[in-house]
Design a protein around this motif. Sequence first.
Motif, PDB file in Angstrom:
ATOM      1  N   GLY A   9     117.703  11.695   7.521  1.00  0.00           N
ATOM      2  CA  GLY A   9     116.510  11.083   6.905  1.00  0.00           C
ATOM      3  C   GLY A   9     116.879   9.865   6.090  1.00  0.00           C
ATOM      4  N   ILE A  27     115.286  16.183  10.239  1.00  0.00           N
ATOM      5  CA  ILE A  27     116.144  17.171   9.582  1.00  0.00           C
ATOM      6  C   ILE A  27     117.118  16.428   8.669  1.00  0.00           C
ATOM      7  CG2 ILE A  27     117.823  19.029   9.937  1.00  0.00           C
ATOM      8  CD1 ILE A  27     116.573  19.585  12.618  1.00  0.00           C
ATOM      9  N   GLU A  28     117.059  16.732   7.375  1.00  0.00           N
ATOM     10  CA  GLU A  28     117.867  16.002   6.393  1.00  0.00           C
ATOM     11  C   GLU A  28     118.685  16.993   5.577  1.00  0.00           C
ATOM     12  OE1 GLU A  28     118.823  12.871   5.340  1.00  0.00           O
ATOM     13  OE2 GLU A  28     119.861  14.054   3.820  1.00  0.00           O
ATOM     14  N   LYS A  29     119.973  16.713   5.457  1.00  0.00           N
ATOM     15  CA  LYS A  29     120.854  17.661   4.761  1.00  0.00           C
ATOM     16  C   LYS A  29     120.669  17.656   3.239  1.00  0.00           C
ATOM     17  CE  LYS A  29     125.390  15.852   3.572  1.00  0.00           C
ATOM     18  NZ  LYS A  29     124.966  15.423   2.296  1.00  0.00           N
ATOM     19  N   LEU A  36     121.741   6.228   2.069  1.00  0.00           N
ATOM     20  CA  LEU A  36     122.422   5.213   1.260  1.00  0.00           C
ATOM     21  C   LEU A  36     121.456   4.197   0.642  1.00  0.00           C
ATOM     22  CD1 LEU A  36     125.608   4.705   3.456  1.00  0.00           C
ATOM     23  CD2 LEU A  36     125.348   6.075   1.381  1.00  0.00           C
ATOM     24  N   VAL A  37     120.177   4.484   0.702  1.00  0.00           N
ATOM     25  CA  VAL A  37     119.193   3.718  -0.086  1.00  0.00           C
ATOM     26  C   VAL A  37     118.594   4.737  -1.052  1.00  0.00           C
ATOM     27  CG1 VAL A  37     117.153   2.247  -0.048  1.00  0.00           C
ATOM     28  CG2 VAL A  37     118.679   2.303   1.941  1.00  0.00           C
ATOM     29  N   ARG A  52     122.363  -2.151  -3.529  1.00  0.00           N
ATOM     30  CA  ARG A  52     121.888  -2.611  -4.858  1.00  0.00           C
ATOM     31  C   ARG A  52     120.645  -3.490  -4.782  1.00  0.00           C
ATOM     32  NH1 ARG A  52     125.654   1.027  -5.519  1.00  0.00           N
ATOM     33  NH2 ARG A  52     127.715   0.292  -6.049  1.00  0.00           N
ATOM     34  N   ALA A 266     122.446   9.949  12.196  1.00  0.00           N
ATOM     35  CA  ALA A 266     123.501  10.343  11.256  1.00  0.00           C
ATOM     36  C   ALA A 266     124.834   9.887  11.845  1.00  0.00           C
ATOM     37  CB  ALA A 266     123.448  11.852  11.038  1.00  0.00           C
ATOM     38  N   GLU A 270     130.366  12.653  14.280  1.00  0.00           N
ATOM     39  CA  GLU A 270     129.966  14.059  14.140  1.00  0.00           C
ATOM     40  C   GLU A 270     129.217  14.528  15.393  1.00  0.00           C
ATOM     41  OE1 GLU A 270     127.395  14.980  10.877  1.00  0.00           O
ATOM     42  OE2 GLU A 270     128.275  16.964  10.672  1.00  0.00           O
ATOM     43  N   VAL A 298     133.135   1.991  -0.830  1.00  0.00           N
ATOM     44  CA  VAL A 298     133.120   1.346  -2.151  1.00  0.00           C
ATOM     45  C   VAL A 298     133.523   2.316  -3.247  1.00  0.00           C
ATOM     46  CG1 VAL A 298     131.365  -0.462  -1.869  1.00  0.00           C
ATOM     47  CG2 VAL A 298     130.652   1.835  -2.389  1.00  0.00           C
ATOM     48  N   ASN A 445     127.315  12.233   4.332  1.00  0.00           N
ATOM     49  CA  ASN A 445     127.986  12.793   5.504  1.00  0.00           C
ATOM     50  C   ASN A 445     128.344  11.670   6.478  1.00  0.00           C
ATOM     51  OD1 ASN A 445     128.995  15.071   6.683  1.00  0.00           O
ATOM     52  ND2 ASN A 445     127.224  15.386   7.991  1.00  0.00           N
ATOM     53  N   ILE A 451     129.941   2.602   4.551  1.00  0.00           N
ATOM     54  CA  ILE A 451     128.558   2.288   4.179  1.00  0.00           C
ATOM     55  C   ILE A 451     127.852   1.439   5.233  1.00  0.00           C
ATOM     56  CG2 ILE A 451     129.018   2.543   1.717  1.00  0.00           C
ATOM     57  CD1 ILE A 451     129.040  -0.486   1.456  1.00  0.00           C
ATOM     58  N   GLY A 481     120.799   3.811  13.507  1.00  0.00           N
ATOM     59  CA  GLY A 481     121.473   3.722  12.209  1.00  0.00           C
ATOM     60  C   GLY A 481     122.732   2.904  12.238  1.00  0.00           C
ATOM     61  N   GLY A 489     123.861  -2.420   8.194  1.00  0.00           N
ATOM     62  CA  GLY A 489     123.310  -2.571   6.850  1.00  0.00           C
ATOM     63  C   GLY A 489     121.860  -2.114   6.956  1.00  0.00           C
ATOM     64  N   VAL A 490     121.111  -2.275   5.886  1.00  0.00           N
ATOM     65  CA  VAL A 490     119.745  -1.744   5.898  1.00  0.00           C
ATOM     66  C   VAL A 490     118.877  -2.356   7.013  1.00  0.00           C
ATOM     67  CG1 VAL A 490     117.626  -1.465   4.558  1.00  0.00           C
ATOM     68  CG2 VAL A 490     119.831  -1.132   3.460  1.00  0.00           C
TER      69      VAL A 490
HETATM   70  C1  LIG Z   1     127.127   0.616  -2.543  1.00  0.00           C
HETATM   71  C2  LIG Z   1     126.431   0.201  -1.292  1.00  0.00           C
HETATM   72  C3  LIG Z   1     126.084  -1.128  -1.130  1.00  0.00           C
HETATM   73  C4  LIG Z   1     125.450  -1.546   0.042  1.00  0.00           C
HETATM   74  N1  LIG Z   1     125.072  -2.856   0.144  1.00  0.00           N
HETATM   75  C5  LIG Z   1     124.372  -3.262   1.227  1.00  0.00           C
HETATM   76  C6  LIG Z   1     123.849  -4.591   1.313  1.00  0.00           C
HETATM   77  O1  LIG Z   1     124.019  -5.405   0.416  1.00  0.00           O
HETATM   78  N2  LIG Z   1     123.137  -4.931   2.415  1.00  0.00           N
HETATM   79  C7  LIG Z   1     122.902  -4.032   3.415  1.00  0.00           C
HETATM   80  O2  LIG Z   1     122.220  -4.365   4.388  1.00  0.00           O
HETATM   81  N3  LIG Z   1     123.376  -2.778   3.368  1.00  0.00           N
HETATM   82  C8  LIG Z   1     124.106  -2.372   2.310  1.00  0.00           C
HETATM   83  N4  LIG Z   1     124.574  -1.083   2.228  1.00  0.00           N
HETATM   84  C9  LIG Z   1     124.541  -0.253   3.439  1.00  0.00           C
HETATM   85  C10 LIG Z   1     123.212   0.407   3.718  1.00  0.00           C
HETATM   86  O3  LIG Z   1     122.727   1.057   2.581  1.00  0.00           O
HETATM   87  C11 LIG Z   1     123.400   1.406   4.863  1.00  0.00           C
HETATM   88  O4  LIG Z   1     124.081   0.795   5.939  1.00  0.00           O
HETATM   89  C12 LIG Z   1     122.083   1.940   5.412  1.00  0.00           C
HETATM   90  O5  LIG Z   1     121.287   2.410   4.348  1.00  0.00           O
HETATM   91  C13 LIG Z   1     122.398   3.035   6.425  1.00  0.00           C
HETATM   92  O6  LIG Z   1     121.244   3.729   6.791  1.00  0.00           O
HETATM   93  P1  LIG Z   1     121.347   4.885   7.872  1.00  0.00           P
HETATM   94  O7  LIG Z   1     120.030   5.499   7.991  1.00  0.00           O
HETATM   95  O8  LIG Z   1     121.983   4.351   9.099  1.00  0.00           O
HETATM   96  O9  LIG Z   1     122.421   5.916   7.290  1.00  0.00           O
HETATM   97  P2  LIG Z   1     122.449   6.794   5.950  1.00  0.00           P
HETATM   98  O10 LIG Z   1     121.803   6.091   4.845  1.00  0.00           O
HETATM   99  O11 LIG Z   1     123.860   7.222   5.783  1.00  0.00           O
HETATM  100  O12 LIG Z   1     121.549   8.052   6.318  1.00  0.00           O
HETATM  101  C14 LIG Z   1     122.026   9.128   7.059  1.00  0.00           C
HETATM  102  C15 LIG Z   1     121.255  10.355   6.596  1.00  0.00           C
HETATM  103  O13 LIG Z   1     121.589  11.442   7.434  1.00  0.00           O
HETATM  104  C16 LIG Z   1     121.803  12.600   6.652  1.00  0.00           C
HETATM  105  N5  LIG Z   1     122.717  13.434   7.430  1.00  0.00           N
HETATM  106  C17 LIG Z   1     123.994  13.157   7.783  1.00  0.00           C
HETATM  107  N6  LIG Z   1     124.498  14.126   8.554  1.00  0.00           N
HETATM  108  C18 LIG Z   1     123.522  15.047   8.696  1.00  0.00           C
HETATM  109  C19 LIG Z   1     123.447  16.298   9.387  1.00  0.00           C
HETATM  110  N7  LIG Z   1     124.479  16.773  10.097  1.00  0.00           N
HETATM  111  N8  LIG Z   1     122.296  17.003   9.318  1.00  0.00           N
HETATM  112  C20 LIG Z   1     121.230  16.520   8.612  1.00  0.00           C
HETATM  113  N9  LIG Z   1     121.261  15.351   7.932  1.00  0.00           N
HETATM  114  C21 LIG Z   1     122.383  14.618   7.987  1.00  0.00           C
HETATM  115  C22 LIG Z   1     122.408  12.060   5.358  1.00  0.00           C
HETATM  116  O14 LIG Z   1     122.257  12.957   4.293  1.00  0.00           O
HETATM  117  C23 LIG Z   1     121.617  10.768   5.164  1.00  0.00           C
HETATM  118  O15 LIG Z   1     120.432  10.982   4.451  1.00  0.00           O
HETATM  119  C24 LIG Z   1     125.185  -0.620   1.068  1.00  0.00           C
HETATM  120  C25 LIG Z   1     125.512   0.718   0.886  1.00  0.00           C
HETATM  121  C26 LIG Z   1     126.129   1.136  -0.275  1.00  0.00           C
HETATM  122  C27 LIG Z   1     126.461   2.605  -0.456  1.00  0.00           C
END
Ligand SMILES: Cc1cc2nc3c(=O)[nH]c(=O)nc-3n(C[C@H](O)[C@H](O)[C@H](O)COP(=O)(O)OP(=O)(O)OC[C@H]3O[C@@H](n4cnc5c(N)ncnc54)[C@H](O)[C@@H]3O)c2cc1C
Length: 508
Positions: A9, A27-29, A36-37, A52, A266, A270, A298, A445, A451, A481, A489-490
């Motif tokens: 999620g 499904i969110e753990k 990461l937001v 940030r 995710a 994995e 980080v 995870n 990140i 993702g 990134g986001v």
């Molecule tokens: C300090 C920091 C600074 C950043 N700066 C920037 C920036 O300046 N610009 C930018 O674009 N991006 C930046 N990012 C990166 C950005 O936040 C992430 O790349 C983006 O949010 C990733 O989103 P995602 O949905 O792919 O993954 P995630 O945010 O990692 O989401 C994955 C989700 O899946 C869940 N999950 C994992 N495994 C399982 C499982 N087996 N079962 C159920 N749930 C599970 C996790 O709990 C999590 O909620 C930064 C990140 C950090 C930490």
Amino acid sequence: MKKVVIVGGGISGLTAGCFSQGDITIIEKNEKCGGLVNSFVKDGFRFEGGVRALLNSGIIFPMLEKLNLALDVLPNYVSVGVEDKIIDVKSKENIKDYEIMLKSLYPENTNEISNFIKVVKKMVDYIEILYSVKNPLFADKSEYFKYLPWILKALKVFMAMKNMNIPVEKYLKKFFENNSLIDIISQHFFKNIPAFYALSYFYIYTDYFYLKGGLGTFPKKLEEYFLKEKGEILYNTKVVSVDVEKKVVLDQNGKKYPYDILIWAADLKELYKMVNLTSRKFLKEKEKILNGKPAESVYTLYLAVDVPPEEFKRISHGHFFYAPCKKGLGDIHRKEIKNLISYGTKKDILNWIKRFVKYNTFEISIPVLKDETAAPKGKTGVIVSVLLDYEIVKKVYDEGWYEEFKEKMDEAFIDVLSDSIYPFLKNNILFKFSSSPISIQNYANTSDGSIIGWGFEEKAPIKNNFQKAALTSIPHVYKAGKWAYTPSGVPMAILTGKIASKYTWGVY
Ligand SMILES: Cc1cc2nc3c(=O)[nH]c(=O)nc-3n(C[C@H](O)[C@H](O)[C@H](O)COP(=O)(O)OP(=O)(O)OC[C@H]3O[C@@H](n4cnc5c(N)ncnc54)[C@H](O)[C@@H]3O)c2cc1C
């Protein structure tokens, strides 16, 4: 209705959920979505646990518009500083100030800096072409004709991107022999990031925005929309196994969730560890993915400071990239860290920490300078971070002195900042805590606490192709993702979530 299961999620899983069709379950753990937001409050101070500031990139606002959602947007002004020279970046015009700053720091390189700045200006104009329009994925068909003149310009940009798809450190060697200067320009990026992205950051700084109530309000908004319009979210539920033949996923309690379509938002390693298939295509893909190298993570120090925000405002805006020393990191974060990981002793690592922090570039975020509700009156919360390789922290963790390592890192951060930009810091800390690559790995995870998914030091083990970003060799399983496209990134996490959602529409 097709049963759609989305694992994760984070922002990509939420996006996939909001645009999917069918009987949808996320499904969110964790106990909350966002991954990461996220924002959290400790003793009245609000901090960001992940990113940030958000970058629109022609993606976030159009995506919200498509869902008919609005966010309470606040500016996120950036400052950039080296030693006692600090400039504010509110528009691309400030590249001029950056040029003056670099020339005053490295007077022996004046001509090279002028040539370099010409390229920076060009790259900034190029990225503006890409990011200043609504991303076509969020446009209506009736708007497609508007893209014709843009496509011609965008093609030119894609060509430039291709030509500059070399590591920034290598690219900078074309301009400079001074390694300190190369470090100061490049060291707050991930190692070997493509030159095109690094050099276009003066646009990216101006594209950042913040949100009233913190960045966690963004996933919250998507979560509310999803729950109202689309489906259900299972919190505190971790998927531990996928049976692709029966088309079910299992959680930590052995509960089964059948799917027709599975969107994996995710960690990709994995997923490939969980799946048992014997086709050659799958096994080849699995080997590549399991051997893929994640990007750096980080290390973050969170500080509650008994000093009014005005004191900090006198120094910089609320988002500040600061290098306390113009010498740069050199081999400290390259060869030296590799040696330490292979055979460094505790004494070697402790000695390294001080230099690693002193010569690094900090990303400093001060939420109360962006949103006055982020800290108790007259006090300031500060988030300070540097990029850090997971392996060094893992080594320390395995050797059993992780807490001591963190204590020494925190101490070094505080000493370096007190000796440079914040002389008042050391004696005014109300409380502090820190997060390491291991904390990030545990929270989201995510392999090696990464990140942004895959690193740039080795070729990413995925097909970096927008059209095919969601495809896997596993039947009925799609990916989204930060591991689905690189660089991520986001904004990219959002795009890949949107791309994956299409496979639930029955179009493909
Ligand atoms: C300090 C920091 C600074 C950043 N700066 C920037 C920036 O300046 N610009 C930018 O674009 N991006 C930046 N990012 C990166 C950005 O936040 C992430 O790349 C983006 O949010 C990733 O989103 P995602 O949905 O792919 O993954 P995630 O945010 O990692 O989401 C994955 C989700 O899946 C869940 N999950 C994992 N495994 C399982 C499982 N087996 N079962 C159920 N749930 C599970 C996790 O709990 C999590 O909620 C930064 C990140 C950090 C930490």
